[in-house]
Design a protein around this motif. Structure first.
Motif, PDB file in Angstrom:
ATOM      1  N   PRO A  29       0.812  -1.226   0.000  1.00 20.33           N
ATOM      2  CA  PRO A  29       0.000   0.000   0.000  1.00 20.33           C
ATOM      3  C   PRO A  29       0.841   1.269   0.000  1.00 20.33           C
ATOM      4  CG  PRO A  29       0.078  -0.920   2.199  1.00 20.33           C
ATOM      5  CD  PRO A  29       0.780  -1.913   1.307  1.00 20.33           C
ATOM      6  N   ILE A  30       0.186   2.351  -0.360  1.00 26.02           N
ATOM      7  CA  ILE A  30       0.776   3.692  -0.291  1.00 26.02           C
ATOM      8  C   ILE A  30       0.158   4.440   0.881  1.00 26.02           C
ATOM      9  CG2 ILE A  30       0.800   5.966  -1.397  1.00 26.02           C
ATOM     10  CD1 ILE A  30       1.197   4.595  -4.067  1.00 26.02           C
ATOM     11  N   TRP A  31       1.005   5.075   1.662  1.00 25.36           N
ATOM     12  CA  TRP A  31       0.543   5.998   2.699  1.00 25.36           C
ATOM     13  C   TRP A  31       0.974   7.400   2.272  1.00 25.36           C
ATOM     14  CZ3 TRP A  31       1.032   4.235   8.482  1.00 25.36           C
ATOM     15  CH2 TRP A  31       0.501   2.944   8.626  1.00 25.36           C
ATOM     16  N   VAL A  32       0.019   8.300   2.135  1.00 25.13           N
ATOM     17  CA  VAL A  32       0.345   9.705   1.866  1.00 25.13           C
ATOM     18  C   VAL A  32       0.543  10.355   3.230  1.00 25.13           C
ATOM     19  CG1 VAL A  32      -0.432  11.871   0.834  1.00 25.13           C
ATOM     20  CG2 VAL A  32      -0.964   9.697  -0.282  1.00 25.13           C
ATOM     21  N   THR A  33       1.802  10.434   3.661  1.00 27.59           N
ATOM     22  CA  THR A  33       2.058  10.894   5.032  1.00 27.59           C
ATOM     23  C   THR A  33       2.242  12.408   5.141  1.00 27.59           C
ATOM     24  OG1 THR A  33       4.403  10.249   4.778  1.00 27.59           O
ATOM     25  CG2 THR A  33       2.938   8.690   5.862  1.00 27.59           C
ATOM     26  N   GLU A  34       2.184  13.101   4.006  1.00 32.11           N
ATOM     27  CA  GLU A  34       2.076  14.565   4.003  1.00 32.11           C
ATOM     28  C   GLU A  34       1.437  15.000   2.697  1.00 32.11           C
ATOM     29  OE1 GLU A  34       5.459  17.064   4.693  1.00 32.11           O
ATOM     30  OE2 GLU A  34       6.185  15.840   6.379  1.00 32.11           O
ATOM     31  N   ILE A  35       0.465  15.899   2.814  1.00 38.20           N
ATOM     32  CA  ILE A  35      -0.057  16.621   1.668  1.00 38.20           C
ATOM     33  C   ILE A  35      -0.712  17.877   2.217  1.00 38.20           C
ATOM     34  CG2 ILE A  35      -2.345  15.497   1.634  1.00 38.20           C
ATOM     35  CD1 ILE A  35      -2.125  15.604  -1.475  1.00 38.20           C
ATOM     36  N   GLY A  36      -0.602  18.981   1.519  1.00 41.30           N
ATOM     37  CA  GLY A  36      -1.220  20.193   2.051  1.00 41.30           C
ATOM     38  C   GLY A  36      -0.820  21.442   1.298  1.00 41.30           C
ATOM     39  N   TRP A  37      -1.519  22.519   1.650  1.00 38.78           N
ATOM     40  CA  TRP A  37      -1.252  23.857   1.109  1.00 38.78           C
ATOM     41  C   TRP A  37      -1.372  24.849   2.255  1.00 38.78           C
ATOM     42  CZ3 TRP A  37      -3.810  19.981  -1.190  1.00 38.78           C
ATOM     43  CH2 TRP A  37      -3.429  19.610  -2.481  1.00 38.78           C
ATOM     44  N   GLY A  38      -0.546  25.888   2.240  1.00 39.86           N
ATOM     45  CA  GLY A  38      -0.637  26.929   3.252  1.00 39.86           C
ATOM     46  C   GLY A  38      -1.768  27.901   2.938  1.00 39.86           C
ATOM     47  N   SER A  39      -2.009  28.832   3.847  1.00 40.34           N
ATOM     48  CA  SER A  39      -3.119  29.775   3.674  1.00 40.34           C
ATOM     49  C   SER A  39      -2.660  31.233   3.668  1.00 40.34           C
ATOM     50  CB  SER A  39      -4.150  29.579   4.788  1.00 40.34           C
ATOM     51  OG  SER A  39      -3.572  29.832   6.052  1.00 40.34           O
ATOM     52  N   ALA A  40      -1.362  31.460   3.537  1.00 39.36           N
ATOM     53  CA  ALA A  40      -0.857  32.837   3.605  1.00 39.36           C
ATOM     54  C   ALA A  40      -1.125  33.630   2.327  1.00 39.36           C
ATOM     55  CB  ALA A  40       0.642  32.822   3.887  1.00 39.36           C
ATOM     56  N   ASN A  41      -1.444  32.921   1.235  1.00 39.28           N
ATOM     57  CA  ASN A  41      -1.733  33.584  -0.045  1.00 39.28           C
ATOM     58  C   ASN A  41      -0.551  34.431  -0.514  1.00 39.28           C
ATOM     59  OD1 ASN A  41      -3.324  34.051  -2.289  1.00 39.28           O
ATOM     60  ND2 ASN A  41      -4.260  35.899  -1.427  1.00 39.28           N
ATOM     61  N   THR A  42       0.671  33.891  -0.313  1.00 32.96           N
ATOM     62  CA  THR A  42       1.876  34.597  -0.728  1.00 32.96           C
ATOM     63  C   THR A  42       2.029  34.514  -2.234  1.00 32.96           C
ATOM     64  OG1 THR A  42       2.930  34.015   1.359  1.00 32.96           O
ATOM     65  CG2 THR A  42       4.372  34.758  -0.425  1.00 32.96           C
ATOM     66  N   HIS A  43       2.184  35.632  -2.878  1.00 41.38           N
ATOM     67  CA  HIS A  43       2.316  35.653  -4.327  1.00 41.38           C
ATOM     68  C   HIS A  43       3.587  34.929  -4.755  1.00 41.38           C
ATOM     69  CE1 HIS A  43      -1.096  38.277  -4.838  1.00 41.38           C
ATOM     70  NE2 HIS A  43      -0.592  39.135  -3.958  1.00 41.38           N
ATOM     71  N   LYS A  51      -2.007  29.226  -0.544  1.00 42.75           N
ATOM     72  CA  LYS A  51      -3.290  29.710  -1.043  1.00 42.75           C
ATOM     73  C   LYS A  51      -3.915  30.663  -0.018  1.00 42.75           C
ATOM     74  CE  LYS A  51      -2.935  26.470  -4.287  1.00 42.75           C
ATOM     75  NZ  LYS A  51      -2.743  26.754  -5.720  1.00 42.75           N
ATOM     76  N   SER A  52      -5.039  31.207  -0.353  1.00 42.79           N
ATOM     77  CA  SER A  52      -5.843  31.912   0.645  1.00 42.79           C
ATOM     78  C   SER A  52      -6.516  30.869   1.527  1.00 42.79           C
ATOM     79  CB  SER A  52      -6.897  32.763  -0.053  1.00 42.79           C
ATOM     80  OG  SER A  52      -7.795  31.912  -0.771  1.00 42.79           O
ATOM     81  N   LEU A  53      -7.157  31.314   2.607  1.00 43.85           N
ATOM     82  CA  LEU A  53      -7.896  30.369   3.441  1.00 43.85           C
ATOM     83  C   LEU A  53      -8.955  29.639   2.624  1.00 43.85           C
ATOM     84  CD1 LEU A  53      -8.355  32.303   6.806  1.00 43.85           C
ATOM     85  CD2 LEU A  53      -7.219  30.101   6.505  1.00 43.85           C
ATOM     86  N   LYS A  54      -9.616  30.379   1.759  1.00 45.55           N
ATOM     87  CA  LYS A  54     -10.645  29.777   0.905  1.00 45.55           C
ATOM     88  C   LYS A  54     -10.011  28.782  -0.064  1.00 45.55           C
ATOM     89  CE  LYS A  54     -14.413  30.980  -2.280  1.00 45.55           C
ATOM     90  NZ  LYS A  54     -15.113  32.109  -2.968  1.00 45.55           N
ATOM     91  N   GLY A  55      -8.863  29.178  -0.628  1.00 42.78           N
ATOM     92  CA  GLY A  55      -8.185  28.295  -1.566  1.00 42.78           C
ATOM     93  C   GLY A  55      -7.643  27.046  -0.890  1.00 42.78           C
ATOM     94  N   GLN A  56      -7.169  27.201   0.338  1.00 41.06           N
ATOM     95  CA  GLN A  56      -6.672  26.064   1.093  1.00 41.06           C
ATOM     96  C   GLN A  56      -7.793  25.063   1.357  1.00 41.06           C
ATOM     97  OE1 GLN A  56      -5.940  26.465   5.386  1.00 41.06           O
ATOM     98  NE2 GLN A  56      -3.830  25.816   5.004  1.00 41.06           N
ATOM     99  N   LYS A  57      -8.929  25.567   1.767  1.00 38.30           N
ATOM    100  CA  LYS A  57     -10.074  24.712   2.041  1.00 38.30           C
ATOM    101  C   LYS A  57     -10.502  23.968   0.776  1.00 38.30           C
ATOM    102  CE  LYS A  57     -14.863  25.048   3.699  1.00 38.30           C
ATOM    103  NZ  LYS A  57     -15.883  25.979   4.242  1.00 38.30           N
TER     104      LYS A  57
END
Length: 305
Positions: A238-252, A258-264
């Motif tokens: 099996p595969i375990w995805v032990t990290e995935i994500g995006w921040g919410s600072a919306n840094t260009h 992403k923005s908070l909305k974009g992160q969600k």
């Protein structure tokens, strides 16, 4: 229709009891944290100090959350660098094995921690992740090496299974596309690891960190990994995805911020993608990075979005 441990959280800090309670209320099933050898045994031959880990183990157990420790961090006395694995001498290798054995004896089935805390419903650690992002020079010095990682994997597997034969050994989460300066793409690193004689017999799950600005990048990374696994005759692992994500600072100019909305939005879309393809890709865990956005002590991310 997945078991609770399928969804999890990674933390870059030490959440307190209130935060763990929030995780429990949100049905977080797995908590991934670093079991730092440097903190636990700072002096050569010295006693083990579990004070940095005990509260996390306790709070996770109280809230019914599985634990996935990342075994990492060389003390100065065992290696030239915190990020360099303890493979320089037989003494260093044995010290690492002793540390892992002690960790399983403390937190594994019938471990000393559970005996010392009869008021806590035992929730022993059954899966152990050997190191982190070993295909990136950020976490493996002086430079990534499938052969050297295979050595660390072998002695780690031996040490853990000597105490708990039924434990699961999880590969270090491989960052998909690390810097080309000494970094090795995850699928290429895995291909080379399979080429090391006997390496495949020392792990029970392949772990990925398929960071990408978009879903297409996640798909591509997982498919390339799956291709390598099939070619190696290891399709059933099996595969375990032990990290995935995006921040919410919306840094260009930062594709993973992403923005908070974009992160969600990306959280929901990526989790749906992995959930819908869990059978085809044989995915067993998905862990969101991180519980709190780095640098912002108040911005709780992940399942509460």
């Amino acid at each position: 229709a997945v078991s609770r441990p399928f969804y999890g959280i990674v933390s870059s800090n030490h959440p307190d009891a209130t935060e763990f309670s929030t995780m429990g209320d949100a049905r977080v099933g797995t908590f991934r944290f670093q079991l730092d050898w440097r903190l636990i045994q700072p002096s050569e031959g010295g006693p083990y100090d579990w004070s940095s880990a005990d509260p996390q183990v306790e709070n996770a157990a109280v809230n019914g959350i599985d634990l996935l420790p990342v075994l990492y961090g060389s003390p100065e006395w065992a290696s030239g660098s915190y990020r360099e694995p303890p493979l320089g001498s037989e003494e260093d290798k044995q010290a690492w094995k002793d540390f892992l054995g002690a960790a399983v004896q403390r937190y594994g089935p019938d471990g000393a921690f559970w005996q010392q805390h009869p008021e806590i419903d035992p929730h022993p650690i059954r899966a152990w992740q050997v190191s982190n992002e070993v295909n990136s020079p950020t976490y493996w010095e002086p430079k990534p090496s499938p052969k050297k990682y295979a050595q660390l994997l072998k002695i780690s597997d031996e040490a853990i299974r000597e105490v708990d034969q039924s434990a699961d050994i999880v590969l270090a989460g491989m960052f998909g596309t690390p810097s080309r300066n000494k970094g090795i793409y995850s699928w290429k690193f895995l291909h080379r690891l399979y080429g090391v004689n006997g390496a495949a017999s020392h792990f029970d799950a392949v772990a990925l960190h398929p960071y990408s600005p978009n879903l297409a990048g996640i798909k591509a990374q997982i498919r390339l990994i799956r291709e390598r696994m099939k070619k190696a005759g290891d399709a059933k692992t099996p595969i375990w995805v032990t990290e995935i994500g995006w921040g919410s600072a919306n840094t260009h100019g930062q594709p993973l911020s992403k923005s908070l909305k974009g992160q969600k939005k990306m959280l929901r879309k990526s989790f749906k993608l992995l959930l819908d393809n869990r059978g085809k890709w044989n995915i067993k865990r998905i862990l969101w990075f991180t519980w709190r956005d780095p640098g912002d002590g108040q911005d709780v991310t992940g399942v509460v979005c």
